[in-house]
Scaffold this motif. Structure first.
Motif, PDB file in Angstrom:
ATOM      1  N   LYS A 142      36.367  31.555  53.526  1.00  0.00           N
ATOM      2  CA  LYS A 142      35.546  32.675  53.541  1.00  0.00           C
ATOM      3  C   LYS A 142      35.928  33.327  52.181  1.00  0.00           C
ATOM      4  CE  LYS A 142      34.932  33.627  58.461  1.00  0.00           C
ATOM      5  NZ  LYS A 142      33.718  33.342  58.431  1.00  0.00           N
ATOM      6  N   PHE A 143      37.047  33.226  51.474  1.00  0.00           N
ATOM      7  CA  PHE A 143      37.198  33.806  50.352  1.00  0.00           C
ATOM      8  C   PHE A 143      37.047  33.016  49.146  1.00  0.00           C
ATOM      9  CE2 PHE A 143      39.228  36.173  54.140  1.00  0.00           C
ATOM     10  CZ  PHE A 143      38.856  37.331  53.669  1.00  0.00           C
ATOM     11  N   SER A 144      36.944  33.679  47.985  1.00  0.00           N
ATOM     12  CA  SER A 144      36.958  32.876  46.839  1.00  0.00           C
ATOM     13  C   SER A 144      37.406  34.148  45.503  1.00  0.00           C
ATOM     14  CB  SER A 144      35.556  32.411  46.424  1.00  0.00           C
ATOM     15  OG  SER A 144      34.378  33.467  46.251  1.00  0.00           O
ATOM     16  N   LEU A 145      37.573  33.356  44.344  1.00  0.00           N
ATOM     17  CA  LEU A 145      38.262  34.366  43.417  1.00  0.00           C
ATOM     18  C   LEU A 145      36.873  34.772  42.472  1.00  0.00           C
ATOM     19  CD1 LEU A 145      40.834  32.108  41.693  1.00  0.00           C
ATOM     20  CD2 LEU A 145      41.099  34.219  43.371  1.00  0.00           C
ATOM     21  N   TYR A 146      36.664  36.048  42.373  1.00  0.00           N
ATOM     22  CA  TYR A 146      35.630  36.505  41.743  1.00  0.00           C
ATOM     23  C   TYR A 146      35.646  36.064  40.107  1.00  0.00           C
ATOM     24  CZ  TYR A 146      32.197  40.013  39.867  1.00  0.00           C
ATOM     25  OH  TYR A 146      30.997  40.654  39.599  1.00  0.00           O
ATOM     26  N   SER A 154      33.993  42.536  46.322  1.00  0.00           N
ATOM     27  CA  SER A 154      33.556  41.152  46.178  1.00  0.00           C
ATOM     28  C   SER A 154      34.288  40.209  47.279  1.00  0.00           C
ATOM     29  CB  SER A 154      34.242  40.771  44.794  1.00  0.00           C
ATOM     30  OG  SER A 154      35.754  40.665  44.897  1.00  0.00           O
ATOM     31  N   ASN A 155      33.834  38.966  46.937  1.00  0.00           N
ATOM     32  CA  ASN A 155      34.485  38.000  47.957  1.00  0.00           C
ATOM     33  C   ASN A 155      35.939  37.770  47.874  1.00  0.00           C
ATOM     34  OD1 ASN A 155      32.117  37.575  48.976  1.00  0.00           O
ATOM     35  ND2 ASN A 155      31.614  35.620  48.266  1.00  0.00           N
ATOM     36  N   GLU A 156      36.601  38.239  46.812  1.00  0.00           N
ATOM     37  CA  GLU A 156      37.900  38.382  46.717  1.00  0.00           C
ATOM     38  C   GLU A 156      38.939  39.212  47.248  1.00  0.00           C
ATOM     39  OE1 GLU A 156      41.360  38.118  43.028  1.00  0.00           O
ATOM     40  OE2 GLU A 156      39.304  37.521  42.445  1.00  0.00           O
TER      41      GLU A 156
END
Length: 513
Positions: A249-253, A267-269
């Motif tokens: 579910k998470f990723s680095l911006y 953000s997703n981060e």
């Protein structure tokens, strides 16, 4: 001005704080007063109790994160100011009478008690709720536990052995005969997160529509990982962080520079932010953190009229040279605002006489950082470009969120746990570290060691909540805190208890003496 709040008065204060009202977290409204006449049969109002906890949690005084974060080798306290004891704290010279110490301790405990008060209120609503309402109440109680946990985590990092409030009854603190050890606090937090996780949403914070940016099971897993990292229980760290990673579910911006600015909001981060808003308007109500202490005292902003700061928080020369040695670009640019005087001071060292051409006293957004007496540099992670201010707003950093937990730290905690011998799932330590390095524009590495992970944490997490300092004392690497004339020893790893609290709780005097 900074009078000690007597423990018996805390409950009155938190009952007021616990019933804040808002449509969503990044648009808080004024709190309602608690009158004692709450109608708990109106179960739809249960949400107000948890919103009150978020409001209390996000009402951090400017001094609180500064004091938590000032002692690492990544940051210095700005000099020549009116907060000499803040500068002395950075040099490991502690004054138990300093108002900042008491403010940090006192206000966080007020907010922790507020969380307990809200949990009590939610349980009263549940007495009148249907099954769905009871389940929602369980979720809100779990959210309160998570917010309570990160606050208790922070003050235990600062003081080590601290009180663990178990309810909203503040008289219980007066009756304590011992102070829980830091290990007991961290185990308590880990256990609390185990209780909370089954009742929390299985999504990113930015996926929540009821309370956008609110905590989820992954926020709780992150705090569980942090607590077990302090305990040296690295398998539990790998397991908790691994669940976050494996969720997908998470990723680095992708843009590190913008991560800490308006484009990176929720953000997703992000796993946990303190959220602030100007409500999209140039005047009128706003909710914000006071970022002025981090800003340069003298600048020429691209947008005329934008306010400067106080210069209290300065990236260290040691950190800057460490980053230059690694050929860091975007992370160094993002972390440091340079003055011409600071650039000249770097170049005074023959090894750094020639600097990359992009190092300048003018940011990519056109804000010029002029020389000022208090510091050579300012913190870029706490900087919002003047061209990102909502027109009409002039306060330094207005509308900027304050990030507490993000996915990059999860990846690096996971990688560190594996270098300590923990077993991972779904990703290797090399893969976790290289995700962070690739975002920073660096090449991949293999056979990652503990030293390499710690260096990556230094580069990635500098000036964020003292993470560098707490890593070093957790691992007993005291020698790295001896820099620029500072002398550190492990007996200095915790602050002394504030004298105002010792006066109320004589049991605290044992360590101060």
């Amino acid at each position: 001005m900074f009078n000690t709040i007597k423990i018996k008065s805390l409950l009155v204060l938190v009952l007021v704080a616990a019933l804040g009202c808002s449509d969503k977290l990044d648009e808080p409204q004024e709190n309602n007063s608690f009158t004692g006449s709450t109608d708990f049969t109106k179960t739809e109002d249960m949400k107000l109790s948890i919103i009150g906890v978020y409001a209390a949690f996000q009402s951090r005084g400017w001094e609180q994160p500064l004091l938590i974060g000032v002692r690492g080798d990544d940051v210095n306290a700005g000099g020549l100011g009116d907060q000499q004891d803040f500068a002395e704290t950075d040099k490991f010279n502690y004054n138990k009478d300093y108002w900042m110490y008491n403010s940090l301790w006192e206000n966080i405990y007020v907010d922790i008690i507020a969380a307990h008060t809200a949990m009590d209120q939610i349980k009263r609503y549940q007495d009148f709720a249907n099954n769905a309402g009871v389940a929602l109440g369980n979720q809100y109680i779990a959210e309160a536990k998570v917010l309570r946990a990160i606050m208790l985590f922070h003050i235990s990092q600062v003081w080590g052995d601290v009180f663990i409030p178990e309810s909203s009854d503040t008289s219980e603190l007066l009756a304590l005969t011992s102070v829980p050890t830091q290990a007991e606090v961290m185990q308590h937090l880990s256990d609390q997160m185990d209780e909370a996780i089954p009742n929390l949403p299985d999504m990113r914070p930015n996926e929540r529509t009821d309370l956008p940016g609110g905590v989820t099971k992954y926020t709780a897993l992150a705090i569980k990982a942090l607590a077990n990292q302090e305990l040296g229980n690295y398998q539990a760290v790998a397991d908790a962080a691994g669940q976050i990673i494996s969720s997908g579910k998470f990723s680095l911006y992708p843009d590190f520079y913008e991560l800490f600015k308006t484009p990176g909001k929720l953000s997703n981060e992000v796993l946990l932010d303190m959220q602030y808003s100007d409500f999209g308007q140039g005047q009128g109500d706003r909710e914000g953190h006071l970022y002025a202490p981090y800003g340069p005292q003298n600048w020429t902003p691209a947008v005329a009229g934008a306010s400067s700061g106080w210069g209290f928080y300065e990236p260290s020369m040691k950190f800057i040279k460490f980053m230059l040695d690694r050929n860091e670009t975007v992370r160094l640019e993002t972390s440091v605002l340079f003055t011409n005087r600071g650039i000249a001071e770097i170049q005074a060292d023959p090894q750094y006489a020639s600097l990359p051409s992009w190092i300048s006293n003018t940011t990519r957004d056109g804000d010029r950082i002029n020389d000022y007496a208090r510091a050579l540099f300012a913190s870029g992670k706490h900087y919002l470009p003047s061209n990102q201010l909502i027109p009409g707003r002039t306060a330094y950093g207005s509308n900027k969120n304050y990030t507490i937990l993000r996915y990059a730290e999860i990846l690096l905690m996971y990688a560190e746990a594996l270098t300590h011998g923990a077993n991972g799932s779904g990703m290797t330590a090399d893969q976790a570290v290289n995700l962070v390095r690739q975002r920073a524009g660096l090449g991949t590495i293999s056979g990652v060691t503990l030293d390499q992970v710690l260096n990556e944490k230094y580069a990635e997490l500098s000036m964020e909540w003292g993470k560098r300092y707490f890593d070093l004392i957790r691992l007993g690497r005291a020698n790295e805190l001896n820099y620029d004339g500072r002398t550190f020893s492990m007996d200095k790893k915790y602050l002394p208890y504030p004298q105002g609290q010792v006066d109320q709780f004589p049991i605290l005097a044992q360590r101060n003496n």
